[in-house]
Design an enzyme around this catalytic site. Structure first.
Site, PDB file in Angstrom:
ATOM      1  CG  HIS A   4      -2.230  -0.838   1.269  1.00  0.00           C
ATOM      2  ND1 HIS A   4      -2.014  -1.932   2.299  1.00  0.00           N
ATOM      3  CD2 HIS A   4      -2.937  -1.315   0.534  1.00  0.00           C
ATOM      4  CE1 HIS A   4      -3.149  -2.516   2.139  1.00  0.00           C
ATOM      5  NE2 HIS A   4      -3.660  -2.156   0.988  1.00  0.00           N
TER       6      HIS A   4
ATOM      7  CE  LYS B 162     -10.238  -7.562   1.783  1.00  0.00           C
ATOM      8  NZ  LYS B 162      -9.227  -6.595   1.459  1.00  0.00           N
TER       9      LYS B 162
ATOM     10  NE  ARG C 136      -2.368  -8.118  -3.973  1.00  0.00           N
ATOM     11  CZ  ARG C 136      -3.099  -8.675  -3.504  1.00  0.00           C
ATOM     12  NH1 ARG C 136      -2.497  -9.603  -2.556  1.00  0.00           N
ATOM     13  NH2 ARG C 136      -4.361  -9.298  -3.547  1.00  0.00           N
TER      14      ARG C 136
ATOM     15  CB  SER D 225      -4.542  -6.451   4.073  1.00  0.00           C
ATOM     16  OG  SER D 225      -4.062  -5.115   3.845  1.00  0.00           O
TER      17      SER D 225
END
Length: 168
Positions: free
Chosen positions: A16, A40, A90, A128
């Protein structure tokens, strides 16, 4: 030009930070918006994530942090008078997901652009959710998160151990 970089940042990672630093070089102002991801289960409370992100970016002059849990990103673009949404990817799965979100935002407001910055190879494996999982098993993540986040994760591990010991 002003950009917003929305995300749950639970927790913020070096990946990040890489995107934030690169965006800060491209735009006059970058607003990191800590938002709620309805898909999440969070490790840190929103206020904790806000503090962790704020500490992690404190030395980047043209970056500020906002905590907004109850609004759509497209609405935040208007609220903060931003010109563009910055997102990171990513891999190809991230790209497809981000493309879908960008297209939906474009449908809601054709004037808003999304810029996707691709992760550097050094950061392309950091997520994360992976950090949360490794940390939950007392794994070491100091090399992929900011120092303050690593300290918070270690404290969280310590609290979890105490809870387990109190239950037994």
């Amino acid at each position: 030009m002003k950009a917003i970089f929305p995300g749950s940042f639970d927790p913020i990672t070096n990946g990040h930070l890489d995107i934030i630093k690169r965006a800060a070089r491209l735009f006059d102002q970058v607003i990191i918006v800590i938002s709620k991801n309805t898909h999440k289960n969070g490790l840190f409370l929103p206020t904790q994530r806000y503090q962790l992100v704020k500490e992690a970016v404190q030395n980047i002059k043209n970056v500020e942090v906002k905590l907004v849990q109850t609004d759509l990103t497209i609405n935040l673009v208007h609220k903060f008078k931003a010109d563009v949404i910055v997102r990171g990817a990513r891999n190809s799965q991230d790209f497809i997901y981000e493309q879908q979100i960008a297209l939906m935002n474009k449908r809601m407001d054709p004037t808003v652009e999304t810029i996707i910055l691709f992760a550097t190879p050094e950061c392309s494996y950091i997520s994360s959710s992976l950090i949360r999982e490794i940390s939950s098993f007392n794994g070491k993540v100091a090399n992929v998160v900011p120092k303050n986040v690593n300290q918070a994760l270690l404290k969280n591990q310590s609290n979890s151990k105490q809870e387990i010991n109190n239950e037994t």
